[in-house]
Scaffold this active site. Structure first.
Site, PDB file in Angstrom:
ATOM      1  N   ASN A 112       0.849  -1.189   0.000  1.00 21.40           N
ATOM      2  CA  ASN A 112       0.000   0.000   0.000  1.00 21.40           C
ATOM      3  C   ASN A 112       0.887   1.242   0.000  1.00 21.40           C
ATOM      4  O   ASN A 112       1.931   1.290   0.641  1.00 21.40           O
ATOM      5  CB  ASN A 112      -1.021  -0.006   1.144  1.00 21.40           C
ATOM      6  CG  ASN A 112      -0.422  -0.146   2.526  1.00 21.40           C
ATOM      7  OD1 ASN A 112       0.667  -0.691   2.676  1.00 21.40           O
ATOM      8  ND2 ASN A 112      -1.126   0.345   3.532  1.00 21.40           N
ATOM      9  N   GLU A 133       0.362   5.297   0.451  1.00 22.91           N
ATOM     10  CA  GLU A 133      -0.587   6.352   0.816  1.00 22.91           C
ATOM     11  C   GLU A 133      -0.102   7.712   0.336  1.00 22.91           C
ATOM     12  O   GLU A 133       1.038   7.867  -0.104  1.00 22.91           O
ATOM     13  CB  GLU A 133      -0.800   6.339   2.340  1.00 22.91           C
ATOM     14  CG  GLU A 133      -1.426   5.043   2.810  1.00 22.91           C
ATOM     15  CD  GLU A 133      -1.633   4.960   4.311  1.00 22.91           C
ATOM     16  OE1 GLU A 133      -2.339   4.034   4.759  1.00 22.91           O
ATOM     17  OE2 GLU A 133      -1.072   5.798   5.051  1.00 22.91           O
ATOM     18  N   CYS A 189      -3.981   0.476  -2.720  1.00 23.21           N
ATOM     19  CA  CYS A 189      -3.867  -0.759  -1.936  1.00 23.21           C
ATOM     20  C   CYS A 189      -2.742  -1.654  -2.463  1.00 23.21           C
ATOM     21  O   CYS A 189      -2.362  -1.576  -3.635  1.00 23.21           O
ATOM     22  CB  CYS A 189      -5.168  -1.550  -2.008  1.00 23.21           C
ATOM     23  SG  CYS A 189      -6.602  -0.717  -1.335  1.00 23.21           S
ATOM     24  N   GLU A 246      -2.810  -4.926  -3.006  1.00 19.69           N
ATOM     25  CA  GLU A 246      -3.227  -5.922  -3.992  1.00 19.69           C
ATOM     26  C   GLU A 246      -3.244  -5.341  -5.399  1.00 19.69           C
ATOM     27  O   GLU A 246      -2.734  -5.937  -6.349  1.00 19.69           O
ATOM     28  CB  GLU A 246      -4.622  -6.469  -3.669  1.00 19.69           C
ATOM     29  CG  GLU A 246      -4.748  -7.093  -2.293  1.00 19.69           C
ATOM     30  CD  GLU A 246      -5.209  -6.100  -1.233  1.00 19.69           C
ATOM     31  OE1 GLU A 246      -4.666  -4.977  -1.164  1.00 19.69           O
ATOM     32  OE2 GLU A 246      -6.109  -6.453  -0.457  1.00 19.69           O
ATOM     33  N   CYS A 288     -10.118  -5.135  -0.053  1.00 13.41           N
ATOM     34  CA  CYS A 288     -11.296  -4.253  -0.098  1.00 13.41           C
ATOM     35  C   CYS A 288     -12.107  -4.559  -1.361  1.00 13.41           C
ATOM     36  O   CYS A 288     -11.675  -5.329  -2.231  1.00 13.41           O
ATOM     37  CB  CYS A 288     -10.857  -2.787  -0.062  1.00 13.41           C
ATOM     38  SG  CYS A 288     -10.158  -2.202  -1.609  1.00 13.41           S
ATOM     39  N   CYS A 344     -10.287  -3.840  -4.713  1.00 13.60           N
ATOM     40  CA  CYS A 344      -9.257  -4.833  -5.028  1.00 13.60           C
ATOM     41  C   CYS A 344      -9.877  -6.157  -5.459  1.00 13.60           C
ATOM     42  O   CYS A 344      -9.354  -6.839  -6.342  1.00 13.60           O
ATOM     43  CB  CYS A 344      -8.330  -5.043  -3.845  1.00 13.60           C
ATOM     44  SG  CYS A 344      -7.210  -3.646  -3.585  1.00 13.60           S
TER      45      CYS A 344
HETATM   46 ZN    ZN Z   1      -7.948  -2.627  -1.727  1.00 13.97          ZN
END
Ligand code: ZN
Length: 157
Positions: free
Chosen positions: A48, A50, A59, A61, A89, A92
């Site tokens: 991830n 940010e 993310c 993935e 999530c 993803c």
């Molecule tokens: Zn995600």
């Protein structure tokens, strides 16, 4: 063959564990790592990343899958995500579905950063996203995107 597969999945999980350590997550302080195993045995990492503008964060993935696609690589055989009680999530799940088929495996590794203890749950991308928005069923693509990724292996690999 089983031993070779086992090594490939060990490498997949270890790559995701190492990627988690490279996470850029100063805002959430929730590092996540991921990795993708291709049909030809290559492994691509993601973490991830940010941003101060939170909506721009990515993310682990999706980072791993985009890394795999950008690497000009082939069909995705398995995905692994590593974090403290991390689950992919919704976004993803849909991106993983795009490049998966019913056999594409998903390993969810719950890694306790204090004890180092790992719990691995194995499932499939399809099980994680029932009734997904399917590019084939919707008629948006004539062929499975997973197959569109398939390339002849290069000799230098
Ligand atoms: Zn995600």
């Amino acid at each position: 063959m089983r031993k070779k597969n086992s090594r490939a999945f060990d490498r997949l999980i270890e790559t995701a564990v190492q990627a988690q350590k490279r996470s850029y997550s100063p805002y959430s302080r929730y590092p996540v790592g991921a990795a993708v195993l291709t049909a030809s045995g290559r492994v691509f990492a993601g973490c991830n990343v940010e941003n101060a503008s939170y909506g721009l964060s990515m993310c682990a993935e999706r980072s791993a899958i985009y890394h795999c696609v950008a690497g000009g690589h082939d069909a995705i055989r398995a995905v692994c995500v590593v974090g403290a009680a991390a689950k992919p999530c919704g976004a993803c799940r849909q991106v993983m579905f795009e490049f998966s088929d019913k056999d594409t495996e998903l390993y969810i590794v719950d890694l306790n950063p204090t004890t180092g203890r790992r719990t691995v749950v194995k499932t499939t991308v399809y099980k994680l996203l029932p009734m997904a928005f399917d590019p084939l069923a919707s008629g948006l693509l004539p062929a499975n995107p997973r197959n569109l990724l398939k390339r002849k292996p290069r000799r230098d690999r």
